[in-house]
Design a protein around this motif. Structure first.
Motif, mmCIF file in Angstrom:
data_model
loop_
_atom_site.group_PDB
_atom_site.id
_atom_site.type_symbol
_atom_site.label_atom_id
_atom_site.label_comp_id
_atom_site.label_asym_id
_atom_site.label_seq_id
_atom_site.Cartn_x
_atom_site.Cartn_y
_atom_site.Cartn_z
ATOM 1 N N ILE C 68 0.782 -1.290 0.087
ATOM 2 C CA ILE C 68 -0.130 -0.088 -0.118
ATOM 3 C C ILE C 68 0.912 1.273 -0.027
ATOM 4 O O ILE C 68 0.729 2.334 -0.625
ATOM 5 C CB ILE C 68 -1.039 0.092 1.095
ATOM 6 N N TYR C 69 1.967 1.260 0.971
ATOM 7 C CA TYR C 69 2.974 2.346 0.915
ATOM 8 C C TYR C 69 3.383 2.454 -0.599
ATOM 9 O O TYR C 69 3.749 3.588 -0.884
ATOM 10 C CB TYR C 69 3.979 2.178 1.869
ATOM 11 N N ALA C 70 3.677 1.527 -0.961
ATOM 12 C CA ALA C 70 4.517 1.502 -2.235
ATOM 13 C C ALA C 70 3.628 2.342 -3.596
ATOM 14 O O ALA C 70 4.060 3.210 -4.180
ATOM 15 C CB ALA C 70 4.741 0.222 -2.849
ATOM 16 N N LEU C 71 2.332 1.980 -3.466
ATOM 17 C CA LEU C 71 1.490 2.604 -4.443
ATOM 18 C C LEU C 71 1.332 4.038 -4.147
ATOM 19 O O LEU C 71 1.477 4.903 -5.055
ATOM 20 C CB LEU C 71 -0.111 2.001 -4.426
ATOM 21 N N VAL C 206 -2.580 -11.399 0.813
ATOM 22 C CA VAL C 206 -2.400 -11.821 -0.578
ATOM 23 C C VAL C 206 -3.196 -10.675 -1.509
ATOM 24 O O VAL C 206 -2.615 -10.483 -2.547
ATOM 25 C CB VAL C 206 -3.262 -13.162 -0.750
ATOM 26 N N LEU C 207 -4.448 -10.197 -1.128
ATOM 27 C CA LEU C 207 -5.102 -9.201 -2.031
ATOM 28 C C LEU C 207 -4.119 -7.967 -2.195
ATOM 29 O O LEU C 207 -4.067 -7.619 -3.133
ATOM 30 C CB LEU C 207 -6.261 -8.726 -1.135
ATOM 31 N N ALA C 208 -3.299 -7.339 -1.043
ATOM 32 C CA ALA C 208 -2.615 -6.395 -1.109
ATOM 33 C C ALA C 208 -1.343 -6.607 -1.873
ATOM 34 O O ALA C 208 -1.402 -5.612 -3.059
ATOM 35 C CB ALA C 208 -2.095 -6.039 0.196
ATOM 36 N N VAL C 209 -0.835 -7.697 -2.004
ATOM 37 C CA VAL C 209 0.262 -8.183 -2.992
ATOM 38 C C VAL C 209 -0.149 -8.151 -4.264
ATOM 39 O O VAL C 209 0.328 -7.653 -5.290
ATOM 40 C CB VAL C 209 1.146 -8.941 -2.311
ATOM 41 N N VAL C 210 -1.089 -9.022 -4.549
ATOM 42 C CA VAL C 210 -1.834 -9.358 -5.614
ATOM 43 C C VAL C 210 -2.412 -8.389 -6.567
ATOM 44 O O VAL C 210 -2.224 -7.977 -7.599
ATOM 45 C CB VAL C 210 -2.842 -10.526 -5.570
ATOM 46 N N ALA C 264 -3.015 6.376 -6.034
ATOM 47 C CA ALA C 264 -3.449 6.650 -4.688
ATOM 48 C C ALA C 264 -4.983 5.970 -4.598
ATOM 49 O O ALA C 264 -5.285 5.532 -3.707
ATOM 50 C CB ALA C 264 -3.405 8.072 -4.700
ATOM 51 N N GLY C 265 -5.816 6.243 -5.564
ATOM 52 C CA GLY C 265 -7.350 5.598 -5.677
ATOM 53 C C GLY C 265 -7.045 4.087 -5.376
ATOM 54 O O GLY C 265 -7.898 3.545 -4.659
ATOM 55 N N ALA C 266 -6.399 3.563 -6.274
ATOM 56 C CA ALA C 266 -6.083 2.106 -5.859
ATOM 57 C C ALA C 266 -5.611 1.590 -4.493
ATOM 58 O O ALA C 266 -6.340 0.720 -3.758
ATOM 59 C CB ALA C 266 -5.168 1.401 -7.213
ATOM 60 N N ALA C 267 -4.641 2.432 -4.067
ATOM 61 C CA ALA C 267 -4.295 2.097 -2.929
ATOM 62 C C ALA C 267 -5.264 2.396 -1.737
ATOM 63 O O ALA C 267 -5.422 1.650 -0.779
ATOM 64 C CB ALA C 267 -3.066 3.176 -2.532
ATOM 65 N N GLY C 268 -6.206 3.423 -2.102
ATOM 66 C CA GLY C 268 -7.451 3.685 -1.177
ATOM 67 C C GLY C 268 -8.305 2.301 -0.885
ATOM 68 O O GLY C 268 -8.564 2.053 0.024
ATOM 69 N N LEU C 269 -8.427 1.969 -2.111
ATOM 70 C CA LEU C 269 -9.464 0.459 -2.140
ATOM 71 C C LEU C 269 -8.771 -0.582 -1.239
ATOM 72 O O LEU C 269 -9.326 -1.253 -0.400
ATOM 73 C CB LEU C 269 -9.869 0.308 -3.426
ATOM 74 N N ILE C 270 -7.355 -0.788 -1.643
ATOM 75 C CA ILE C 270 -6.686 -1.879 -1.062
ATOM 76 C C ILE C 270 -6.936 -1.745 0.397
ATOM 77 O O ILE C 270 -7.008 -2.703 1.205
ATOM 78 C CB ILE C 270 -5.439 -2.105 -1.579
ATOM 79 N N PHE C 271 -6.591 -0.621 0.809
ATOM 80 C CA PHE C 271 -6.493 -0.141 2.234
ATOM 81 C C PHE C 271 -7.667 -0.146 3.142
ATOM 82 O O PHE C 271 -7.804 -0.999 3.950
ATOM 83 C CB PHE C 271 -5.995 1.337 2.403
ATOM 84 N N LEU C 272 -8.699 0.010 2.181
ATOM 85 C CA LEU C 272 -10.168 -0.097 2.770
ATOM 86 C C LEU C 272 -10.372 -1.667 3.110
ATOM 87 O O LEU C 272 -10.978 -2.053 4.172
ATOM 88 C CB LEU C 272 -11.268 0.332 1.807
#
Lengths: 402, 423, 356
Positions: C68-71, C206-210, C264-272
């Motif tokens: 997430i931080y990487a994104l 898994v989701l975060a990395v994938v 950033a938006g993608a990171a937002g969803l993954i974070f959520l």
């Protein structure tokens, strides 16, 4: 200016001569100071507005300190809150009952006020504490500055930011760090309180529960002192060395400016002022709470100096007063009560953040060089002496090349 | 040079104009507004950030109580003014500078007869010395930190005297102090069969103080505390430290606003067998109701909470107030803090009534009379039970209620007997 | 003068001791430093538990947080590379992404009761919407707040970014209030998916990395192969020359912001989905850490941002699990300072234009 002189008549000529002379400036400044000194006498001893002024003036000292580092020397410091923290903790350690067990609970008192003359803890006279705070912060400034010496621009920002955050962490967790039995480093978020009130020789001890005017006059004198120091520094050899470094480090070095010493002096000087303001705020707010030392504070002070005009002393003063008032008076008292005054039931307190951000945005977009920019920069802008620092937009390019 | 002149005159103009504006716009200024037959009651609570919901509940309760009394005592009209002790930079809790400003405002106002606040124990540390010097009676609806009134274990050296510079007590509270809550939590845990308990706190005055009380009570009761940690509300999650929770039970001393929901979610996931406990700081809908962002239902099932109000079955006089509250403010459930707010104002009004004789005269004497009346409160029948105010300003109520989460709301389960550990 | 310089023989430049240490450390010391924590705790684990499971778990958690931080760090580094601006509002764009995703869940009725297929499609839809909204938002921010200041002193847009950050945070407050709010745990992120070698890898991990890897690869491909990507790199290297070659610098910058915002938006969803919490302030903190990651990896360098993100994620998890959650930030920033001192250009070196 020349045209103004030509246009005016004889009386006008005398007036404009007065206006343009250095003495004219000095008289105006003196007038302003006079107003500032006497106006609290027309307000209640515990007045809110005077309270806001005190905070604004304390922030002026902070902003002037940061101005030395960022404005004069061009070192982007994003961790200024560290110096605020050290200044506040100086008085937290040496001007309260935080170390209650020292000296068999009898405490150490050096010229301290009568209210605390028999309470446990270390109690030094406030003037001593100011000196100690400035010294400690200068040392901390040098420590923080040393790793940044070989870094360029934005990397200095990130390293100073990192230091600021680390110090904040230590402040918050300090209540679980004991370097001797019962001697905690800080009191974390539970705050060290109450902090001693200021006691100056020849004056009655201050007491902020009865009147805050003495605090106001004290911080006003502090501001005057710091302003004086700033003007002298700016026009001194050291000040010119700072500006030289800011403009072109390589050229400065080849002209014999000692880079390391000059940069560290900038950090030390800026830190010392921040420490003094921090100690004052600690006493005025009667408590030192780790919550106040977050990154947001560094940004707040940085915004003040950029808004006011980077490197320009008066600009920084105006910027600091303006932002401080927007934050503590304008938004909470004036803006938030507008709906109530208009009879609406709408609550604006939820928008405080946004309004503050919006105001910053507007001012920067409309006047990016700051309210009262430094003379050098203004010249660059107007007469196109320097190259634009940014890369410009297509429009600008078309305008220039057309 | 023009710029310096411009700057200087700009400064002067700004200062003077703001001064002029301030002169006009400063409401509630000194000068004995209203004369001798109107007095002011101030309420100071954090109205911004995460505490807003609870603060508004307190204000609603206070206003209801004031209305019930007709907004007057005898012939004296009472004005109510609500102040915010938080700032935009520091929302969700009492900001020191702002709290000091509120206290000073109350001191400036020659018609101030009562100050209801603060909500956070950390805020009272700042306002109490100021109000004490002015002799203004202060009642808090929610402070539970012990060091404000006593020097029992859990307080820091120098407390509580450093908050009373005049040496006389002027502060009282309607909620029991955390020594009792600590004992209550421990007794619940022991009754549930806990052998070991993990204790975390949120590092604020309230949380850290309560945690100390819990540790003290646990030592007496023979409950082993392990894995003492402080949590920071800025952490995105607590999974890493939650994975180290190996005890039977887990208790968190903190308020919802310090990321309480995330703490419990992560611990619930990492320690599926542990029983979960929370104090009054999380006994509110923002924590218990998944639809309002609280803990999910499957986590809520495992949590037990303690708060110093009892259910309406135990207190029939509360039922009537609760109903009126629901009707007036059109809500389905009543936050416990609304009841505290109601009682805070009621206690104050009762003290005012008992000192009526002195109220019309010199304000200093009036304030002293009210202080004396507050401390003379004996066997007062109220919506939170029957209690007296002891010489420290603490309530003699030691009843704590055990609450569970049903349908997303904190629901009264049983009364926690004031165990021997509480003494 | 001239004769002096001719007669003086040039002295050979000998590296002083300090310089030698510094350059050695710069090459190898950093690797040692970064590996120090895992190695130390690995040894400790072997002696305490007899296996490396705990360390492994820490690393797994670190990688997923780090993704997430990487994104987010990519967004920072893209913008910095092209206009040399630390975009303080970027973290808050990420936060808006979490809110948009959360709002969408509510609108299309995703709850714990929805079936698997529904959840998958719902999440994909949320991903697309969040990316689109954040991308557009970022472009608008650039247009309104940064473009007017292109010719201004360098620090002016920095403060404007701060102002923008406050405004976005206020939007967050108005949207969901000021407290942290839990959101339905749609994919049961904490449930263990599989456990190789005794490690516990949860669905969230898994989701975060994938989800991150394809996005990063897409971005890298875009930047290195397409014309627009080439334009971005050219503008980052030398905007005036790029203009001379016919590249529309304004559009390129807008495109950069669009890409950054989408990430950033993608990171937002993954974070959520991973954290199951929304908070108006989460962007500020995540942004700070992500910015640290970007600088650590070498600002302006895409691979550096990703590497920095993962490293910071791991350090953070190790510190949290072993030293204590209260010291995590201090450890992370201490690492940053040491890396900056010994390798000022970041781990993979920066790829910004010549310092002007």
């Amino acid at each position: 200016m020349a045209t103004a002189r030509l246009r005016s008549g004889s009386q006008g000529a005398a007036l404009s001569r007065l206006r343009d002379s250095k003495h004219g400036n000095r008289i105006l400044v003196a007038l302003v100071f006079l107003v500032l000194i006497i106006f609290p006498l027309f307000r209640d001893p515990l007045d809110n507005f005077v309270d806001d002024m005190i905070l604004a003036l304390a922030y002026v000292v902070m902003a002037l300190g940061l101005n030395i580092v960022v404005g004069f020397a061009g070192l982007l410091d994003l961790g200024y809150v560290a110096f605020y923290a050290f200044g506040a903790y100086t008085i937290g350690w040496f001007g309260s009952d935080h170390f209650a067990f020292i000296n068999n609970e009898k405490g150490i008192h050096i010229f301290s006020g009568e209210f605390v003359s028999s309470t446990p803890g270390i109690h030094l006279n406030f003037l001593l504490i100011l000196v100690v705070a400035a010294a400690i912060c200068a040392v901390v400034g040098v420590i923080i500055g040393t790793p940044t010496l070989r870094l360029r621009g934005d990397y200095i920002a990130i390293v100073t930011l990192a230091f600021g955050e680390i110090i904040y962490r230590f402040a918050v967790n300090g209540d679980s760090i004991e370097f001797a039995k019962n001697y905690k480093l800080t009191n974390g978020r539970q705050a060290i309180s109450p902090i001693d009130q200021i006691d100056l020789p020849f004056f009655k001890e201050f007491d902020s529960a009865f009147t805050i005017r003495p605090f106001y006059w004290f911080v006003l004198s502090l501001v005057a002192l710091v302003l004086f120091c700033n003007f002298r520094l700016r026009d001194s050899r050291l000040g010119r060395a700072w500006i030289a470094i800011r403009e072109d480090e390589v050229a400065a070095a080849s002209m014999g400016v000692p880079l390391v010493k000059t940069k560290l002096m900038a950090y030390a000087a800026g830190a010392a002022f921040g420490g003094m303001a921090g100690a004052f705020l600690g006493s005025y707010l009667t408590s030192v709470n780790a919550n106040n030392f977050q990154f947001g504070f560094s940004i707040f002070v940085l915004a003040m100096i950029i808004l006011g005009g980077l490197g320009s002393i008066w600009g920084v003063v105006v910027g600091a007063v303006m932002l401080s008032f927007i934050n503590s008076y304008f938004i909470p008292d004036v803006f938030n009560s507008i709906p109530r005054d208009l009879g609406l039931d709408f609550d604006l307190t939820q928008l405080s953040f946004g309004i503050f951000g919006f105001l910053i945005l507007i001012v920067m977009v409309l006047r990016p060089e700051g309210l009262i920019p430094e003379r050098r920069r203004k010249l660059e802008f107007r007469e196109g002496l320097g190259e634009t620092e940014g890369i410009g937009t297509e429009e600008e390019v078309r305008r220039v090349t057309a | 040079m023009r710029y310096r002149r411009l700057a200087a005159s700009g400064c002067a103009v700004a200062v003077l104009s703001l001064g002029a504006a301030a002169c006009g716009g400063d409401s509630g200024s000194s000068g004995g507004s209203g004369g001798a037959n109107e007095l002011t009651i101030y309420s100071s609570l954090p109205l911004q950030g995460t505490a807003r919901g609870q603060s508004l509940a307190v204000i609603d309760g206070e206003k209801l109580a004031l209305e019930d009394a007709g907004s007057k005592v005898g012939k004296i009209k009472l004005k109510y003014e609500s102040l915010d002790d938080s700032t935009a930079q520091n929302p969700g809790t009492a900001d020191e500078g702002q709290t000091a400003q509120n206290a000073r405002k109350a001191v400036r106002d020659q018609s101030t007869i009562l100050y209801l606040g603060e909500f956070n124990s950390g805020g009272t540390k700042v306002s109490l010395p100021v109000l004490n010097k002015a002799g203004i009676p202060q009642i808090s609806p929610s402070n539970t930190y012990g060091g404000l009134t006593t020097d029992e274990p859990g307080a820091e050296p120098g407390e509580p005297d450093k908050y009373y510079p005049t040496g006389k007590r002027t502060y009282a509270r309607v909620v029991p102090r955390d020594k009792i809550q600590g004992a209550a939590l421990v007794s619940v845990m022991k009754d549930d069969g806990c052998q070991t308990a993990t204790l975390w706190d949120d590092k604020t005055t309230y949380g850290a103080g309560l945690a100390r009380n819990i540790e003290g009570a646990a030592k007496t009761a023979g409950l082993k505390i392990e894995n003492r940690q402080g949590t920071d509300r800025n952490s995105p999650n607590y999974r890493s430290i939650a994975s180290q929770v190996k005890s039977d039970c887990f208790v968190w001393a903190g308020v919802t606003g310090e990321n309480g929901v995330q703490v419990f979610k992560d611990v619930a996931a990492a320690a599926p067998q542990a029983k979960l406990y929370g104090p009054d700081g999380v006994t509110e809908e923002a924590f218990t109701n998944p639809a309002k962002g609280g803990v999910p239902a499957d986590v809520g099932k495992r949590i037990k909470l303690t708060v110093a109000t009892l259910g309406t079955e135990e207190l029939p006089q509360a039922a009537e107030v609760v109903d009126r509250f629901k009707t007036k403010y059109k809500v389905q459930s009543v936050d416990p803090y609304a009841i505290y707010g109601y009682e805070t104002m009621s206690l104050g009004l009762d003290a005012l009534k008992r000192s009526q004789a002195k109220l019309g005269g010199d304000i200093k004497a009036a304030r002293q009379a009210v202080v004396d009346a507050i401390f003379a409160t004996k066997d007062r029948k109220s919506v939170i039970g029957t209690y007296s105010i002891d010489k420290n300003g603490d309530t003699t109520l030691t009843d704590y209620g055990l609450y569970v989460i049903k349908k997303g709301l904190p629901t009264f389960d049983s009364k926690i007997a004031a165990s021997a550990a509480a003494q | 003068m001239a004769s002096e310089s001719v007669t003086r023989t040039p002295t050979p430049v000998r590296a002083s001791g300090a310089d030698a240490v510094r350059s050695w450390f710069s090459k190898y010391g950093l690797i040692i430093l970064l590996a120090a924590l895992p190695i130390y705790y690995g040894i400790k684990d072997l002696s305490d538990d007899g296996n490396l499971v705990r360390l492994g778990d820490n690393l797994v958690d670190g990688l997923s947080n780090g993704a997430i931080y990487a994104l987010i760090a990519l967004g920072y580094t893209l913008v910095y590379g092209i206009i040399e601006l630390i975009n303080f509002a970027h973290g808050d764009v990420f936060m808006i992404g979490t809110l948009v995703a959360f709002g969408l869940w509510g609108t299309i009725g995703l709850t714990l009761a929805t079936g698997t297929l529904g959840i998958v499609f719902g999440l994909l839809a949320a991903l697309v919407v969040a990316m689109a909204v954040c991308g557009v938002l970022n472009v608008m921010i650039e247009r309104v707040a940064y473009r007017p200041l292109r010719g201004a002193p360098k620090l002016a847009p920095l403060i404007t970014a701060v102002g923008m950050s406050f405004i976005l945070q206020n939007v967050g407050i108005l949207w969901i209030g000021a407290s942290q709010r839990a959101v339905p745990d749609l994919i049961h992120a904490q449930q263990q998916l599989f456990s190789p070698l005794g490690l516990s890898i949860s669905r969230g991990d898994v989701l975060a990395v994938v989800a991150t890897i394809p996005l990063v690869m897409l971005l890298t491909t875009f930047v290195s192969t397409t014309r627009l990507g080439k334009a971005m790199r050219a503008t980052a290297q030398d905007p005036d020359a790029a203009r001379l070659m016919g590249i529309n610098v304004d559009t390129t910058i807008a495109l950069t912001f669009l890409l950054g915002g989408m990430l950033a938006g993608a990171a937002g969803l993954i974070f959520l989905v991973y954290q199951t919490t929304v908070w108006y302030f989460s962007g500020f903190i995540a942004g700070l850490i992500a910015f640290t990651a970007a600088v650590m990896g070498g600002i302006g360098n895409l691979q550096g941002a990703v590497l920095g993100g993962f490293i910071i994620g791991i350090i953070q998890q190790l510190a949290e699990n072993r030293i204590g959650a209260e010291w995590t930030e201090a450890v992370v920033f201490a690492y940053l300072i040491i890396i900056m001192v010994f390798r000022p250009q970041g781990l993979l070196g920066e790829q910004t234009r010549e310092a002007g």
